[in-house]
Design a protein around this motif. Structure first.
Motif, PDB file in Angstrom:
ATOM      1  N   UNK A  17       0.885  -1.145  -0.179  1.00 61.20           N
ATOM      2  CA  UNK A  17      -0.011  -0.179   0.136  1.00 61.20           C
ATOM      3  C   UNK A  17       0.861   1.318   0.039  1.00 61.20           C
ATOM      4  N   UNK A  18       2.025   1.165   0.794  1.00 57.23           N
ATOM      5  CA  UNK A  18       2.995   2.365   0.699  1.00 57.23           C
ATOM      6  C   UNK A  18       3.574   2.239  -0.705  1.00 57.23           C
TER       7      UNK A  18
ATOM      8  N   UNK B  85       2.278   1.877  -3.646  1.00 57.08           N
ATOM      9  CA  UNK B  85       1.275   2.452  -4.292  1.00 57.08           C
ATOM     10  C   UNK B  85       0.689   4.064  -4.183  1.00 57.08           C
ATOM     11  N   UNK B  86       0.899   4.096  -2.784  1.00 60.14           N
ATOM     12  CA  UNK B  86       0.696   5.588  -2.460  1.00 60.14           C
ATOM     13  C   UNK B  86       2.007   6.454  -2.954  1.00 60.14           C
ATOM     14  N   UNK B  87       3.198   5.865  -2.834  1.00 59.99           N
ATOM     15  CA  UNK B  87       4.566   6.499  -3.125  1.00 59.99           C
ATOM     16  C   UNK B  87       4.352   6.836  -4.596  1.00 59.99           C
ATOM     17  N   UNK B  88       3.955   5.776  -5.671  1.00 60.01           N
ATOM     18  CA  UNK B  88       3.757   5.951  -6.975  1.00 60.01           C
ATOM     19  C   UNK B  88       2.446   6.518  -7.507  1.00 60.01           C
ATOM     20  N   UNK B  89       1.635   6.893  -6.509  1.00 64.36           N
ATOM     21  CA  UNK B  89       0.648   7.774  -7.001  1.00 64.36           C
ATOM     22  C   UNK B  89      -0.347   6.757  -7.734  1.00 64.36           C
ATOM     23  N   UNK B  90      -0.571   5.470  -7.466  1.00 66.96           N
ATOM     24  CA  UNK B  90      -1.419   4.597  -8.255  1.00 66.96           C
ATOM     25  C   UNK B  90      -2.772   4.226  -7.303  1.00 66.96           C
ATOM     26  N   UNK B  91      -3.575   4.974  -7.650  1.00 68.82           N
ATOM     27  CA  UNK B  91      -4.810   4.969  -6.942  1.00 68.82           C
ATOM     28  C   UNK B  91      -5.493   3.440  -7.131  1.00 68.82           C
ATOM     29  N   UNK B  92      -5.202   2.716  -8.107  1.00 69.82           N
ATOM     30  CA  UNK B  92      -5.827   1.526  -8.376  1.00 69.82           C
ATOM     31  C   UNK B  92      -5.152   0.664  -9.254  1.00 69.82           C
ATOM     32  N   UNK B  93      -5.050  -0.340  -9.027  1.00 67.83           N
ATOM     33  CA  UNK B  93      -4.104  -1.330  -9.986  1.00 67.83           C
ATOM     34  C   UNK B  93      -4.822  -2.722 -10.167  1.00 67.83           C
TER      35      UNK B  93
ATOM     36  N   UNK C 125      -8.618  -6.313   2.405  1.00 70.60           N
ATOM     37  CA  UNK C 125      -8.448  -5.146   3.425  1.00 70.60           C
ATOM     38  C   UNK C 125      -8.765  -3.767   2.725  1.00 70.60           C
ATOM     39  N   UNK C 126      -8.410  -3.948   1.031  1.00 69.43           N
ATOM     40  CA  UNK C 126      -8.281  -2.548   0.621  1.00 69.43           C
ATOM     41  C   UNK C 126      -9.023  -2.497  -0.886  1.00 69.43           C
TER      42      UNK C 126
END
Length: 266
Positions: free
Chosen positions: A75-76, A78-86, A104-105
């Protein structure tokens, strides 16, 4: 505490298509998935990331590698790379992380591919084999290894299967001029082998494909009720002639299944 995961990226950003994130299995690393990632990016037009889990590859070594922590690491990332969904693909240990993260997410994961593991797979499945491989790796006298060819000869009596041996040796790196060491944190990985999949009442309703090896025991019929309960929009496909390392043993058949699945994803 989360760690920053080492990664490789293939292809250019495509704002029309969601990126694919690949999580390797135990004793694996991001390089094991390079050829698969290149093909997926070239044939689908998606950007593809391969990640090193903590205590593997080029990611930091830690004293803990619980499922919760590996989920937090992802999750960290995804946040770092600004990926809201994958779209998430995970094999074995990486499959457990992928399933747990999806449960969970939900909103972070549009679709899910789980390779040769299920939420009902007991920790004991494959544990003896992994212990054997770790024992073989730890028994090697790395002080006497002068090159990868000699390392292969040294490991050969302990791990006769050449494909599997090359997989394990992908973790061996040269440091300084004449010394080799394992990139994986073998003691902590061995300690983590008893970790099962936690009980949960959550569900993930996104499209999910489970891919099993026909010769593997990680996904069996007795697991299907739990799979369908936690992942109600899931399907299961077996790759004929493949064992646990499905993508390694039968890459063409594996790619065919994944590319067809991705064709219906956002």
């Amino acid at each position: 505490m989360t760690v920053r995961l080492a990664r490789m990226v293939f292809g250019n950003p495509n704002h029309q298509l969601l990126p694919v994130i690949i999580l390797h299995g135990i004793l694996g690393n991001k390089m094991n998935w390079r050829s698969i990632a290149v093909r997926l990016s070239n044939e689908t037009g998606r950007q593809v990331y391969t990640l090193d889990a903590r205590n593997h590859g080029d990611s930091p070594h830690t004293d803990d590698m619980s499922l919760e922590l590996m989920c937090s690491d992802l999750v960290s990332f995804l946040n770092e790379c600004d990926i809201p969904q994958c779209i998430l693909i995970g094999h074995s240990m990486g499959g457990r992380t992928a399933m747990f993260t999806a449960l969970q997410f939900n909103k972070l994961i549009e679709s899910l591919v789980v390779v040769d593991v299920s939420p009902a797979s007991a920790p004991s499945i494959g544990k003896g084999e992994i212990h054997q491989y770790i024992k073989a790796m730890r028994q090697m006298d790395l002080m006497n290894v002068v090159n990868k060819r000699e390392a292969d000869k040294m490991l050969s009596p302990l791990v006769p299967d050449n494909l599997l041996r090359q997989f394990l040796l992908s973790n061996l790196i040269k440091v300084n001029r004449d010394r080799y060491q394992w990139k994986v944190n073998l003691p902590i990985i061995e300690d983590s082998l008893n970790t099962g999949f936690p009980n949960t009442d959550k569900q993930y309703n996104g499209r999910t494909l489970f891919i099993g090896g026909e010769l593997s025991h990680y996904i069996s019929e007795i697991h299907l009720s739990k799979v369908s309960h936690l992942f109600p929009s899931s399907s299961l496909k077996y790759v004929r002639g493949a064992g646990h390392w499905v993508h390694f043993e039968k890459p063409q058949q594996f790619l065919h299944l994944v590319i067809n699945f991705l064709a219906a994803c956002k």
